[in-house]
Design an enzyme around this catalytic site. Structure first.
Site, PDB file in Angstrom:
ATOM      1  CG  HIS A   1      -9.021   3.456   2.528  1.00 22.33           C
ATOM      2  ND1 HIS A   1      -9.724   4.287   3.366  1.00 22.33           N
ATOM      3  CD2 HIS A   1      -8.305   2.629   3.331  1.00 22.33           C
ATOM      4  CE1 HIS A   1      -9.439   3.996   4.624  1.00 22.33           C
ATOM      5  NE2 HIS A   1      -8.581   2.989   4.633  1.00 22.33           N
TER       6      HIS A   1
ATOM      7  CG  HIS B   1      -7.100  -4.325   0.413  1.00 23.47           C
ATOM      8  ND1 HIS B   1      -5.869  -3.710   0.359  1.00 23.47           N
ATOM      9  CD2 HIS B   1      -7.869  -3.537   1.204  1.00 23.47           C
ATOM     10  CE1 HIS B   1      -5.901  -2.597   1.061  1.00 23.47           C
ATOM     11  NE2 HIS B   1      -7.099  -2.473   1.594  1.00 23.47           N
TER      12      HIS B   1
ATOM     13  CG  HIS C   1      -0.866   0.171   6.004  1.00 24.64           C
ATOM     14  ND1 HIS C   1      -0.938   1.553   5.980  1.00 24.64           N
ATOM     15  CD2 HIS C   1      -1.688  -0.253   5.013  1.00 24.64           C
ATOM     16  CE1 HIS C   1      -1.764   1.940   5.020  1.00 24.64           C
ATOM     17  NE2 HIS C   1      -2.230   0.853   4.430  1.00 24.64           N
TER      18      HIS C   1
ATOM     19  CG  HIS D   1      -6.686  -3.877   5.038  1.00 26.84           C
ATOM     20  ND1 HIS D   1      -7.276  -2.649   4.819  1.00 26.84           N
ATOM     21  CD2 HIS D   1      -7.179  -4.312   6.224  1.00 26.84           C
ATOM     22  CE1 HIS D   1      -8.107  -2.377   5.825  1.00 26.84           C
ATOM     23  NE2 HIS D   1      -8.054  -3.356   6.692  1.00 26.84           N
TER      24      HIS D   1
ATOM     25  CD  GLU E   1      -7.026   0.662   0.132  1.00 26.89           C
ATOM     26  OE1 GLU E   1      -8.181   0.556  -0.305  1.00 26.89           O
ATOM     27  OE2 GLU E   1      -6.716   0.401   1.299  1.00 26.89           O
TER      28      GLU E   1
ATOM     29  CG  ASP F   1      -1.804  -1.182   1.352  1.00 23.63           C
ATOM     30  OD1 ASP F   1      -1.301  -2.299   1.137  1.00 23.63           O
ATOM     31  OD2 ASP F   1      -2.982  -1.024   1.697  1.00 23.63           O
TER      32      ASP F   1
END
Length: 260
Positions: A68, A151, A178, A176, A39, A8
């Site tokens: 997102h 995700h 992180h 997703h 995203e 991400d």
């Protein structure tokens, strides 16, 4: 076929890391393809045509998304007209955009990217386990090299889907959370797996955001403005070595590259 998957991308620092490091990593590893989850690239929430173009211009071939997706209203233009931009496949039929795409590579076999979103601790979409088989079968008529961005929040959901797809796709990489996981492996059928690729952006942070407002939110339960942090920027993801004839992955390696 050497493929880099980038976790991400968060805000301007993440985009800067991609612009600086992707050309270098392409040369260093002889990459044929680069895929990135984008995203969170616009101010840390959502994506716009402008931020998407920055990412594509840096040498990224495909952008995936997740929960997102709709944070920026301009995203509709990407969904309507940009084939390199994917949304999760398991949105209801009729939703604008596409959940997969096949990308040609000059002098090489083509490769496909498939985007899915989980449902455990996430907004409810159609069941990814139910919709993925038909799409994979369709993609396999065009290429054996298939990369899945799943995700999702729950590690069990990610691992279960990857195990289900073992031998049918080249890799399942989670996004997703992180937080880059240390469980990279290749399953018996040749499918590579990493539960989460991590994130590309400022790591002197709370998942890419300034530290103090997040702490205040946990302490007070009051709304706070979560700005994107600035320091210790890393590009994180996974490097895949895939046999383009069989689609089986020969190697998977975590990437966590600091921005100079």
């Amino acid at each position: 076929m050497k493929i880099l998957f980038i976790g991400d991308i968060v805000g301007e620092p993440g985009r800067r890391a991609v612009k600086t490091l992707v050309p270098l990593l392409r040369l260093q590893h002889g990459l044929e393809a680069v895929v990135a989850n984008g995203e969170n690239s616009a101010g840390g929430s959502g994506i716009t045509p402008k931020t998407a173009e920055e990412i594509f211009s840096a040498g990224v071939d495909a952008i995936t998304t997740g929960d997102h997706l709709w944070d920026q209203k301009e995203v509709s233009a990407l969904l309507e007209s940009e084939p390199r931009f994917l949304r999760p496949l398991n949105y209801p039929p009729g939703t604008v955009g596409q959940g997969s795409h096949v990308f040609p590579i000059q002098g090489k076999a083509s490769f496909a990217v498939l985007n899915l979103q989980g449902r455990v601790f996430m907004p409810t979409l159609d069941n990814p386990f139910a919709v993925v088989h038909a799409e994979v079968a369709h993609l396999r008529t065009q290429t054996r090299v298939i990369l899945v961005d799943f995700h999702a929040e729950a590690t069990s959901e990610k691992i279960a889907l990857a195990r289900m797809l073992d031998g049918q796709v080249s890799a399942v990489v989670g996004t997703h959370t992180h937080v880059q996981t240390a469980d990279e492996q290749i399953f018996p059928g040749g499918t590579a797996f990493l539960c989460d690729a991590g994130f590309t952006g400022p790591h002197e942070s709370v998942l890419g955001r300034d530290i103090e407002p997040v702490i205040r939110r946990f302490v007070t339960h009051l709304p706070q403005r979560f700005e994107v942090a600035r320091n210790r920027v890393l590009l994180q993801g996974a490097l895949l070595d895939v046999d383009e004839q069989t689609g089986r992955t020969r190697g998977i390696q975590r990437v966590s590259e600091p921005l100079p």
